[in-house]
Design a protein around this motif. Structure first.
Motif, PDB file in Angstrom:
ATOM      1  N   LEU A  23       0.822  -1.207   0.000  1.00 41.16           N
ATOM      2  CA  LEU A  23       0.000   0.000   0.000  1.00 41.16           C
ATOM      3  C   LEU A  23       0.857   1.260   0.000  1.00 41.16           C
ATOM      4  O   LEU A  23       0.565   2.223  -0.715  1.00 41.16           O
ATOM      5  CB  LEU A  23      -0.932   0.008   1.211  1.00 41.16           C
ATOM      6  N   ILE A  24       1.908   1.257   0.785  1.00 44.36           N
ATOM      7  CA  ILE A  24       2.794   2.424   0.856  1.00 44.36           C
ATOM      8  C   ILE A  24       3.492   2.648  -0.487  1.00 44.36           C
ATOM      9  O   ILE A  24       3.578   3.771  -0.985  1.00 44.36           O
ATOM     10  CB  ILE A  24       3.810   2.264   2.000  1.00 44.36           C
ATOM     11  N   VAL A  25       3.966   1.579  -1.110  1.00 46.61           N
ATOM     12  CA  VAL A  25       4.625   1.697  -2.421  1.00 46.61           C
ATOM     13  C   VAL A  25       3.627   2.172  -3.478  1.00 46.61           C
ATOM     14  O   VAL A  25       3.945   3.046  -4.297  1.00 46.61           O
ATOM     15  CB  VAL A  25       5.278   0.357  -2.821  1.00 46.61           C
ATOM     16  N   SER A  26       2.427   1.648  -3.458  1.00 44.49           N
ATOM     17  CA  SER A  26       1.405   2.072  -4.419  1.00 44.49           C
ATOM     18  C   SER A  26       1.071   3.550  -4.251  1.00 44.49           C
ATOM     19  O   SER A  26       0.922   4.280  -5.240  1.00 44.49           O
ATOM     20  CB  SER A  26       0.139   1.243  -4.260  1.00 44.49           C
ATOM     21  N   ALA A  27       0.948   3.990  -3.012  1.00 41.69           N
ATOM     22  CA  ALA A  27       0.669   5.400  -2.770  1.00 41.69           C
ATOM     23  C   ALA A  27       1.832   6.262  -3.247  1.00 41.69           C
ATOM     24  O   ALA A  27       1.627   7.330  -3.834  1.00 41.69           O
ATOM     25  CB  ALA A  27       0.402   5.631  -1.281  1.00 41.69           C
ATOM     26  N   GLY A  28       3.053   5.810  -3.034  1.00 41.30           N
ATOM     27  CA  GLY A  28       4.223   6.555  -3.498  1.00 41.30           C
ATOM     28  C   GLY A  28       4.262   6.664  -5.009  1.00 41.30           C
ATOM     29  O   GLY A  28       4.569   7.728  -5.565  1.00 41.30           O
ATOM     30  N   VAL A  29       3.952   5.578  -5.700  1.00 39.36           N
ATOM     31  CA  VAL A  29       3.916   5.600  -7.172  1.00 39.36           C
ATOM     32  C   VAL A  29       2.813   6.531  -7.661  1.00 39.36           C
ATOM     33  O   VAL A  29       3.016   7.305  -8.605  1.00 39.36           O
ATOM     34  CB  VAL A  29       3.735   4.176  -7.729  1.00 39.36           C
TER      35      VAL A  29
END
Length: 85
Positions: A23-29
């Motif tokens: 979730l954190i990586v998706s939000a960052g992308v």
């Protein structure tokens, strides 16, 4: 008294940690893509507007290829263009 971590199997905790990291990586992308698009819009807005120095006439819309004029006259029937008189 047992803690929550001792009651839940390790693979479930690992799966939850991977889910949170995803979730954190998706939000960052998503934030990166949004900021990139904003940058492109700002960059395009800084360019000068297109200034067209073309030569236009009022009857430009009447310009037709010679082969199309025959069809156009046939479509009009007996009606003639007043400018042709």
């Amino acid at each position: 008294m047992d803690t929550l971590f001792s009651l839940v199997p390790g693979w479930v905790i690992a799966l939850l940690v991977l889910f949170v990291v995803g979730l954190i990586v998706s939000a960052g992308v998503a934030v990166f893509v949004f900021l990139f698009q904003v940058g492109v819009v700002i960059n395009e807005s800084r360019k000068p507007p297109h200034i067209d120095a073309g030569d236009y006439r009022l009857d430009q819309g009447r310009d037709v290829r010679p082969e199309a004029r025959g069809r156009e006259a046939a479509d009009r029937g007996s009606h003639r263009d007043p400018r042709e008189l």
